[in-house]
Design an enzyme around this catalytic site. Structure first.
Site, short mmCIF file in Angstrom:
data_model
loop_
_atom_site.label_atom_id
_atom_site.label_comp_id
_atom_site.label_asym_id
_atom_site.label_seq_id
_atom_site.Cartn_x
_atom_site.Cartn_y
_atom_site.Cartn_z
N ASP A 323 -54.11 -17.74 -3.83
CA ASP A 323 -54.77 -16.44 -3.92
C ASP A 323 -54.23 -15.55 -2.79
O ASP A 323 -53.54 -16.02 -1.89
CB ASP A 323 -56.30 -16.59 -3.86
CG ASP A 323 -57.03 -15.37 -4.44
OD1 ASP A 323 -56.38 -14.33 -4.67
OD2 ASP A 323 -58.25 -15.45 -4.68
N GLU A 524 -65.63 -8.56 -5.08
CA GLU A 524 -65.46 -9.63 -4.09
C GLU A 524 -66.50 -9.57 -2.97
O GLU A 524 -67.65 -9.25 -3.21
CB GLU A 524 -64.02 -9.63 -3.54
CG GLU A 524 -62.99 -9.80 -4.69
CD GLU A 524 -61.59 -10.10 -4.21
OE1 GLU A 524 -61.44 -10.96 -3.34
OE2 GLU A 524 -60.64 -9.48 -4.72
C1 BGC Z 1 -58.85 -12.31 -5.72
C2 BGC Z 1 -58.21 -12.79 -6.99
C3 BGC Z 1 -57.21 -11.79 -7.48
C4 BGC Z 1 -56.21 -11.48 -6.39
C5 BGC Z 1 -55.17 -10.47 -6.79
C6 BGC Z 1 -57.85 -11.84 -4.71
O1 BGC Z 1 -58.48 -11.21 -3.65
O2 BGC Z 1 -59.65 -13.35 -5.17
O3 BGC Z 1 -59.18 -13.04 -7.97
O4 BGC Z 1 -56.56 -12.29 -8.63
O5 BGC Z 1 -56.89 -10.98 -5.26
O6 BGC Z 1 -55.68 -9.19 -6.86
C1 BGC Z 2 -56.20 -5.79 -3.28
C2 BGC Z 2 -56.88 -6.73 -4.21
C3 BGC Z 2 -57.14 -7.98 -3.49
C4 BGC Z 2 -57.87 -7.74 -2.17
C5 BGC Z 2 -57.99 -9.01 -1.40
C6 BGC Z 2 -57.04 -5.59 -2.04
O1 BGC Z 2 -56.42 -4.71 -1.17
O2 BGC Z 2 -55.99 -4.58 -3.93
O3 BGC Z 2 -56.07 -7.01 -5.33
O4 BGC Z 2 -57.88 -8.81 -4.32
O5 BGC Z 2 -57.23 -6.79 -1.39
O6 BGC Z 2 -58.66 -8.86 -0.20
#
Ligand code: BGC
Ligand code: BGC
Length: 676
Positions: A323, A524
């Site tokens: 991830d 998130e």
């Molecule tokens: C998330 C994932 C996601 C990835 C890419 C991460 O922060 O946990 O679910 O696929 O970012 O955006």
């Molecule tokens: C990204 C997301 C990712 C996240 C993780 C963001 O800046 O756009 O895709 O999941 O950071 O912390």
């Protein structure tokens, strides 16, 4: 990650010290999971073909540097076509809210043109070893949600309420078609989390707190996205799917995102592993390692779970993707140096911005023998196997592939109709006192609350932007707000509809009022909460909004004034006093305590995060010309609804199990026919 105060960081580090020591241990000696039966072999039937001889041939011609490149994924803002040519990266992603040229309004043609540029660079090997096409992955988690104008399906929590595998399969197929139209090969979906504590900010990404529902719908999603093994597997108009986040993301202590799952191994496998057994059998080609820990150890460094349980015992032969900088969280690693994750079983690093330095350090470790060549070769082999099965090794440039460039597929009327049907199937009727619903359209209908006309609120996180914020309705062309859907239904039915978005203006007279309110969008960890109090959420959101306004020098309204979320409650009181029936539509990414709202509403509908097709709400609320419901409520709670804001997490297996509404609850217009 948001910046943490230094003291908090130090405390966290101290807490994690035992885990750091474990991670440093040679992975091969790490304890293997106890019970073989806990991680049963879960492979597709018929088995998926591969061409290992062809992969051997490619491997034998690749330079060491090119091999290391294959196991790295960078972010489109941080990788140029020239970088691809030079470092031969295996894959790219666009993060949530990252668009070609950082343009939120990028057109399908812009996405496709960028895919072509990257592809062409990856095919230009300049005579140094074989050319291997690059893969592009995106978070198409409820439709192709980073792309303006795409169909936004209801989030998974709503699909869990609908609990219809055939519907989810069709949604997967429609999503895949929108994704391939933009030249992208791969989606980071479905999420197979089985959220057990709804304070978690990613609850809505999970189908249900029930592992059975997650297993069934997760499988359907994979079959829809990739096609079925032995049938149309990864054929035209399909994309690679990702089972995520392996494993235990939905079971962290206190629902903390990226936290620690303390379940014993049997529960980890049985409950949190349910969706992996079913999707591996459906042939899912990639698995994303989770940010969370299991019993103090981060999954990105967990050899026993990634290699022994997933690959050896369950028989997964696709690739494990890390991830977003997930490797960085291993105590023995940094963002640009992490042999431990590779050794534990991660086959491809998601290293959005630091892929170049990670390339250098990984190359060094291989040369020094700290990363055995067999492990690197195995990781590259898995990446190549996935590319081979996806047909990528023999594909033309993205714009010349089937369906590519058919920009009419983005937000196609059939996809929108499917999304609207999904909305209809997913609404859960929690209260309908005196049978106030369905409503006759032939009356004066007042729709109250800004959320009724804000696509961002009904779409939730992962909608054009990562958090689902910083958008307005113009960012969702073709979408229908809940208010517009009601307005259409009422005017077509011979009544009149009026909208009141809040504020000081008095509420106009009406025969019935529909109040629409809910959580503001989040994604998130930003959505983690300390309790399940809806009013408190509103308060937190208000504070956040106030801070943002303050930063931009905009005067901050007084709480209780315009736009304050508690306003809807006062409106409910007023209407109630006037004897106007109140129908509440609650938009949320999880069950929340809404005691007062429930008390002041004659009817209440949990509408989750329905996405771009808000018209599906009116379909259920309003009767047809004959006074009979046009559709019935089919949705049933995919999560137990709490008694109050601080009740311990309620799941059917918890004791005592005393939710306000249990898992599976939901009213209908027509009571189910009783058996003989
Ligand atoms: C998330 C994932 C996601 C990835 C890419 C991460 O922060 O946990 O679910 O696929 O970012 O955006
Ligand atoms: C990204 C997301 C990712 C996240 C993780 C963001 O800046 O756009 O895709 O999941 O950071 O912390």
């Amino acid at each position: 990650m948001p910046r943490l105060p230094a003291a908090l960081c130090a405390a966290l580090l101290a807490l994690a010290a035992p885990a750091a020591a474990q991670e440093a241990a040679a992975p091969a000696e790490a304890a293997a999971p106890a019970g073989l039966e806990l991680w049963p072999r879960s492979t597709p039937n018929p088995p998926l073909p591969s061409d290992e001889a062809r992969i051997d041939g490619l491997l034998s011609r690749m330079s060491l540097s090119a091999k290391v490149g294959q196991i790295l994924m960078g972010e489109i803002q941080a990788v140029t076509p020239e970088d691809l040519r030079r470092y031969r990266l295996g894959a790219l992603l666009n993060g949530g809210g990252s668009w070609p040229g950082l343009n939120k309004a990028a057109t399908p043609a812009d996405w496709l043109a960028l895919a072509d540029r990257y592809y062409e660079a990856s095919m230009d090997a300049a005579g140094e070893g074989p050319a291997i096409p690059v893969l592009w992955g995106t978070d198409a988690v409820h439709g192709h949600n980073n792309v303006r104008g795409a169909t936004l399906f209801p989030h998974n929590i709503a699909l869990g309420a609908a609990n219809n595998p055939e519907l989810v399969r069709q949604i997967g197929r429609a999503t895949a078609r929108e994704v391939v139209a933009t030249g992208i090969d791969w989606t980071f979906a479905p999420t197979l989390a089985v959220p057990q504590d709804d304070r978690w900010g990613r609850t809505y990404e999970g189908f249900s707190e029930s592992p059975d529902i997650v297993a069934r719908l997760g499988e359907a999603a994979v079959l829809g996205l990739q096609g079925a093994p032995g049938e149309d597997f990864l054929g035209a108009g399909r994309v690679l799917a990702t089972a995520k986040h392996f494993i235990g993301d939905g079971g962290t202590a206190n629902g903390k995102d990226q936290g620690d799952n303390l379940a014993d191994e049997a529960e980890l496998a049985r409950l949190h592993g349910a969706g992996y057994r079913s999707t591996l059998r459906a042939g899912v080609q990639t698995v994303m390692a989770s940010f969370n820990s299991w019993q103090g150890r981060k999954l990105h460094g967990h050899h026993a779970l990634l290699t022994v349980a997933l690959k050896q015992r369950m028989g997964f032969d696709g690739m494990v993707l890390g991830d977003w900088n997930g490797h960085e969280q291993l105590k023995v690693c940094s963002v640009d140096d992490c042999p431990a994750a590779l050794l534990a079983g991660v086959d491809m690093f998601m290293a959005p911005h630091d892929w170049k330095a990670l390339h250098q350090s990984t190359l060094r470790h291989v040369k020094a023998g700290r990363i055995p060549m067999e492990r690197l070769d195995d990781a590259v082999r898995r990446v190549l196997r996935v590319k081979l099965r996806a047909g990528l090794l023999d594909a033309k440039r993205p714009s010349e592939r089937p369906l590519a460039g058919q920009s009419g597929l983005i937000g196609h009327p059939e996809h929108r109709a499917l999304a609207r049907r999904a909305v209809r199937e997913s609404l859960v009727l929690l209260k309908n006192e005196g049978g106030v619903l369905p409503l006759s359209p032939r009356q004066r209908v007042l729709v109250v609350g800004q959320a009724a006309d804000r696509i961002a609120v009904q779409a939730g996180g992962w909608s054009v932007t990562w958090q689902g914020d910083q958008t307005d309705n113009a960012d969702f062309p073709g979408a229908t707000s809940i208010w517009r859907g009601i307005q259409q239904a009422v005017t077509a039915g011979g009544g009149s509809a009026e909208f009141h978005g809040g504020g000081a203006a008095p509420l106009p007279p009406a025969d019935v009022a529909i109040l629409v309110f809910g959580e503001p969008p989040y994604a998130e960890f930003e959505g983690d909460r300390g309790d399940l109090d809806f009013e408190a959420q509103g308060g937190a959101w208000y504070l956040r909004a106030a801070r943002a306004l303050h930063r931009r020098g905009i005067p901050v309204p007084v709480p209780g004034g315009d736009g304050h979320l508690e306003w809807h409650l006062r409106a409910a009181h007023t209407l109630h006093e006037r004897g106007v029936p109140v129908v509440s539509v609650f938009l949320s990414g999880r069950p929340l305590h809404i005691g007062e709202e429930l008390a002041h509403s004659d009817a209440l509908v949990a509408a989750w995060l329905p996405g771009s097709e808000g018209g599906g709400v009116a379909d259920l609320l309003f009767a047809g010309g004959d006074g009979k419901p046009r559709y019935d409520f089919k949705g049933r709670l995919p999560f137990s609804w709490p008694q109050d804001a601080t009740q311990p997490p309620q799941n059917p297996q918890t004791s005592p199990y005393t939710p306000r509404f249990p898992l599976g609850y939901g009213l209908s217009y027509t009571p189910p026919a009783t058996g003989p």
